[in-house]
Write an enzyme that holds these catalytic residues in place. Sequence first.
Site, mmCIF file in Angstrom:
data_model
loop_
_atom_site.group_PDB
_atom_site.id
_atom_site.type_symbol
_atom_site.label_atom_id
_atom_site.label_comp_id
_atom_site.label_asym_id
_atom_site.label_seq_id
_atom_site.Cartn_x
_atom_site.Cartn_y
_atom_site.Cartn_z
ATOM 1 N N ASP A 1 9.971 1.947 3.274
ATOM 2 C CA ASP A 1 8.610 2.450 3.156
ATOM 3 C C ASP A 1 8.643 3.980 3.210
ATOM 4 O OD1 ASP A 1 5.971 3.176 3.425
ATOM 5 O OD2 ASP A 1 5.512 1.714 4.988
ATOM 6 N N GLY A 2 8.147 4.616 2.163
ATOM 7 C CA GLY A 2 8.147 6.073 2.092
ATOM 8 C C GLY A 2 7.347 6.739 3.196
ATOM 9 N N ASP B 1 11.316 1.651 -10.693
ATOM 10 C CA ASP B 1 11.760 1.448 -12.080
ATOM 11 C C ASP B 1 12.859 2.427 -12.465
ATOM 12 O OD1 ASP B 1 10.357 3.963 -13.308
ATOM 13 O OD2 ASP B 1 8.837 2.960 -12.100
ATOM 14 N N HIS C 1 7.547 9.974 -16.681
ATOM 15 C CA HIS C 1 8.825 10.274 -16.042
ATOM 16 C C HIS C 1 9.342 11.671 -16.389
ATOM 17 C CE1 HIS C 1 9.011 5.657 -15.851
ATOM 18 N NE2 HIS C 1 8.486 6.151 -14.755
ATOM 19 N N GLU D 1 12.045 3.284 -2.405
ATOM 20 C CA GLU D 1 11.106 2.308 -2.981
ATOM 21 C C GLU D 1 10.936 1.175 -1.974
ATOM 22 O OE1 GLU D 1 9.252 1.272 -5.993
ATOM 23 O OE2 GLU D 1 8.933 -0.387 -4.579
ATOM 24 N N ASP E 1 5.794 8.768 -6.573
ATOM 25 C CA ASP E 1 5.561 7.922 -7.753
ATOM 26 C C ASP E 1 5.041 6.580 -7.252
ATOM 27 O OD1 ASP E 1 5.589 6.444 -10.038
ATOM 28 O OD2 ASP E 1 7.747 6.583 -10.390
ATOM 29 N N SER E 2 3.747 6.549 -6.929
ATOM 30 C CA SER E 2 3.223 5.394 -6.204
ATOM 31 C C SER E 2 2.242 4.572 -7.029
ATOM 32 C CB SER E 2 2.507 5.863 -4.948
ATOM 33 O OG SER E 2 1.215 6.321 -5.283
ATOM 34 N N THR E 3 2.005 3.365 -6.563
ATOM 35 C CA THR E 3 0.934 2.526 -7.107
ATOM 36 C C THR E 3 -0.414 3.102 -6.645
ATOM 37 O OG1 THR E 3 1.649 1.105 -5.278
ATOM 38 C CG2 THR E 3 2.136 0.336 -7.462
ATOM 39 N N ASP E 4 -1.509 2.487 -7.062
ATOM 40 C CA ASP E 4 -2.842 2.949 -6.690
ATOM 41 C C ASP E 4 -3.002 2.946 -5.165
ATOM 42 O OD1 ASP E 4 -3.407 3.104 -9.381
ATOM 43 O OD2 ASP E 4 -4.323 1.113 -9.469
#
Length: 296
Positions: A152-153, A101, A77, A121, A170-173
Amino acid sequence: TTEINEKNPNELLIEKDWYSERYFHKNVATSFKIKSILHSEKSQYQKIDVLDTHGVGRLLLLDGKTMVSDHDEFVYHEVMGHIPSMVHPGIKNVLIIGGGDGGIVREYVKHPEIERIDLVEIDERVIEVSKKYFPDCTSGLSDKRVNVLPQDGVEYIKNHKNFFDVIIIDSTDPEDFAAGLFTKEFYSHVYEALTENGIMMAQTENPFYDEYGIKSFYDNLRSVYPVVKSFTGPMLIYPGVFWTFAYASKGLIPTNFNESKIPHMKELEKTLKWYNMDWHKGAFNLSNIHKRVTGC
Ligand code: AAT
């Protein structure tokens, strides 16, 4: 337990008191000894779990993968928050895609020159669960400048042109609904949404366990941005620890910054746990494996 978990991909892999995240085609794992399971739910998008662990404190999991822990969240972060803040001559508007988060928002609200921070997010439940179990991460969300947008970004970005000075992915896989955050098309929409001196950053996985094709993320970025760089920070809970991040811009070079332009950073860096300007200056000098895998 192992058998049950293999039959039910939505179940966590827990053996005795240990939770494991398997990666690199399920051939390697990182395990955490659990104190208790604080929360479990299936949202519209993914499974959300919060564990209390002996080693890393509270641990947020999405679809059984580690996202945030008390022990190391500050690395990710702080680098995402403060590198652009030092390099850009005057940030007003910031967009964070993913990051429910709140950890990156918490870092941006520390900069008084920033006027607006949008957090987009996709999964509102991640935000709500984080508010309950990660109050330090989400402490910035109540700041007046912050707009929390559960969307949805990939879609949100299409509706903005020449507006944000900084955009953080800042995304998931790159799987399912996050896959669209690593494409050439998406990176061009980000480019269009950025102002003249715009900077974007994204998390780009671990080059030692390259499951998703890191080179393709960087090639996609290079096809859109004149400046594309990479750096690393240790993410203790993520697969293989050695985590990489992309920096791309319309022209600003990440190591060209003038300490006197952001005078509050001298005081601010003393309060941070990872980021400082000395680290920032050297962060873009890469090892050979890192150069080779990213092409930077
Ligand atoms: N701050 C570190 C935490 C994360 S979580 C990344 C967030 O991105 C998740 O909450 C997920 O719901 C959100 N997300 C995924 N796809 C989209 C999308 N299309 N639009 C908006 N938000 C999205 C990063 C963890 C990195 C893990 C590495 N293994």
